[in-house]
Design an enzyme around this catalytic site. Structure first.
Site, mmCIF file in Angstrom:
data_model
loop_
_atom_site.group_PDB
_atom_site.id
_atom_site.type_symbol
_atom_site.label_atom_id
_atom_site.label_comp_id
_atom_site.label_asym_id
_atom_site.label_seq_id
_atom_site.Cartn_x
_atom_site.Cartn_y
_atom_site.Cartn_z
ATOM 1 N N LYS A 42 -3.543 -14.570 -1.989
ATOM 2 C CA LYS A 42 -1.959 -14.214 -0.954
ATOM 3 C C LYS A 42 -2.263 -14.679 0.402
ATOM 4 O O LYS A 42 -3.586 -13.820 1.083
ATOM 5 C CB LYS A 42 -1.130 -13.692 -1.171
ATOM 6 C CG LYS A 42 0.105 -13.392 -0.749
ATOM 7 C CD LYS A 42 0.211 -11.188 -0.936
ATOM 8 C CE LYS A 42 1.657 -11.207 -0.545
ATOM 9 N NZ LYS A 42 1.445 -11.443 0.595
ATOM 10 N N GLY A 81 8.460 -8.267 -0.544
ATOM 11 C CA GLY A 81 8.167 -6.748 -0.711
ATOM 12 C C GLY A 81 8.847 -5.990 -0.023
ATOM 13 O O GLY A 81 9.368 -4.946 -1.361
ATOM 14 N N ARG A 82 9.455 -5.411 1.504
ATOM 15 C CA ARG A 82 10.106 -4.538 1.798
ATOM 16 C C ARG A 82 11.232 -4.146 1.207
ATOM 17 O O ARG A 82 11.687 -3.053 0.366
ATOM 18 C CB ARG A 82 9.926 -3.761 2.824
ATOM 19 C CG ARG A 82 8.865 -3.879 3.405
ATOM 20 C CD ARG A 82 8.689 -3.607 5.461
ATOM 21 N NE ARG A 82 9.315 -5.165 5.525
ATOM 22 C CZ ARG A 82 9.115 -5.755 6.631
ATOM 23 N NH1 ARG A 82 9.232 -4.913 7.927
ATOM 24 N NH2 ARG A 82 8.607 -6.887 6.630
ATOM 25 N N GLY A 126 8.015 -13.022 2.976
ATOM 26 C CA GLY A 126 8.415 -12.930 4.205
ATOM 27 C C GLY A 126 9.898 -13.374 4.451
ATOM 28 O O GLY A 126 10.495 -14.463 4.648
ATOM 29 N N LEU A 176 0.534 -0.961 -0.295
ATOM 30 C CA LEU A 176 0.023 0.161 -0.159
ATOM 31 C C LEU A 176 0.983 0.366 0.255
ATOM 32 O O LEU A 176 1.668 1.318 0.527
ATOM 33 C CB LEU A 176 -0.982 -0.001 1.908
ATOM 34 C CG LEU A 176 -2.075 1.249 1.373
ATOM 35 C CD1 LEU A 176 -2.692 0.361 0.037
ATOM 36 C CD2 LEU A 176 -3.129 1.140 2.381
ATOM 37 N N CYS A 212 -3.515 -9.507 4.500
ATOM 38 C CA CYS A 212 -3.825 -8.277 5.210
ATOM 39 C C CYS A 212 -4.642 -8.235 6.443
ATOM 40 O O CYS A 212 -5.815 -8.754 6.637
ATOM 41 C CB CYS A 212 -4.686 -6.853 4.912
ATOM 42 S SG CYS A 212 -3.979 -5.299 5.037
#
Length: 339
Positions: free
Chosen positions: A146, A240-241, A219, A27, A107
């Site tokens: 997911k 992800g990040r 993850g 997001l 989420c």
């Protein structure tokens, strides 16, 4: 084009995607500007939109399905729990040319729970299965899920496999598993990305027990070396990040993970390719920082990177800022880098 299935033939999506490596939907981060930037560095990475709710698409005033054609292969992640609404949005996505629609069952935020979607849907596998079925009836692109490995006290392997059994029974063949459970009460979304322990072995076991399904792991992955290790056990890796804060890792995905002989672009070449895109965005009424905020981490870990980050952060938001700010940031970085 009528996509309604009217006979008993097996569902066959019109595209087959390479899921070896993907970037997680995040997001406020994986918007169309970031995705264009990422695509310059990797042709093979599967890109995901930010999560978009069915309500925003159906009732919102903006175009929540807009993207750049260059972003393909591209998946839309949907948040919702009403099968009719999810099907409606899936058809819109297919008609707009998306390559996949993914249902968010991971989420853990309170807002998402209040809307009865996200991780709480792990406790309602029949509803997820009904949604998958409804979406497949009207969209000839892959419908994927997911999810987490569990929620709250429901974190046994049997809980996970029951979810997969029920949902895959309706024809979902592609699952991305965030290898942490979610605490729906007491932890923030940020804490849910860090505090529940990772259990990669559980995801590996899922792939062993369901060899006919495509299982990707998500993850805690921070390098392509880790991704290569995971790919010994599962079909795909979602990052992800790290892919956001250190985006240049994408420049080696095609070569290291996807057996491509495509030459790796330098960081400077990536910037030069971004400049025409930035100019078009500004000409269309956009602001420089809409794009450059995603480029802050391009020189992560290199001498002079702090100057790059600071100059962009201090100047890209200013009225009238253009590509000269990007060139100025490069010049300052090179000036301050040790010789």
């Amino acid at each position: 084009m009528n996509l309604q299935n009217t006979d008993s033939k097996p569902y066959t999506p019109r595209v087959t995607l390479d899921r070896t490596f993907s970037i997680a939907p995040m997001l406020d981060w994986t918007d169309r500007h970031y995705r264009y930037f990422a695509r310059l560095m990797s042709a093979n990475t599967l890109l995901y939109t930010e999560m978009v709710t069915t309500g925003a698409i159906i009732y919102g005033s903006g175009d929540y399905l807009a993207y750049n054609e260059e972003e393909h292969p591209l998946a839309l992640q949907l948040g919702g729990s009403n099968p009719k609404d999810l099907a409606h949005c899936a058809k819109l996505a297919a008609d707009r040319g998306y390559d996949e629609v993914n249902i968010n069952v991971g989420c853990p935020s309170d807002r998402v729970q209040n809307g009865r979607f996200g991780a709480c849907l792990m406790g309602e596998p029949e509803l997820v299965a009904e949604s998958v079925d409804a979406m497949k009836q009207v969209a000839d692109i892959p419908i994927t899920v997911k999810t987490r490995i569990g929620i709250d006290e429901q974190d046994s392997y049997e809980f996970l496999t029951r979810f997969v059994d029920v949902v895959s029974d309706k024809g979902c063949t592609d699952f991305t598993i965030h290898a942490r459970k979610a605490w729906l009460q007491g932890l923030s979304p940020k804490e849910n990305r860090e505090i529940p322990p990772l259990d990669y072995d559980r995801v590996y076991q899922l792939k062993r027990d369901y060899p006919h399904l495509n299982i990707s792991i998500n993850g805690g992955v921070t390098s392509l070396e880790q991704a290569k290790e995971h790919l010994q056990h599962v079909d795909g890796v979602m990052v992800g990040r790290e892919a956001y804060h250190n985006p240049y890792i994408l420049s080696q995905v095609d070569q290291l993970l996807c057996h491509s002989d495509k030459p790796q672009l330098s960081r400077e070449e990536v910037i030069e390719l971004m400049l025409p895109y930035i100019e078009r965005h500004i000409q269309q009424g956009g602001r420089l920082n809409h794009v450059t905020r995603h480029m802050i981490g391009l020189f992560q870990g290199l001498p002079g990177s702090r100057s790059w980050r600071r100059y962009l952060s201090e100047n890209a938001h200013k009225t009238g800022a253009g590509i000269e700010v990007v060139r100025g940031a490069i010049a300052l970085m090179n000036e301050n880098a040790p010789t």
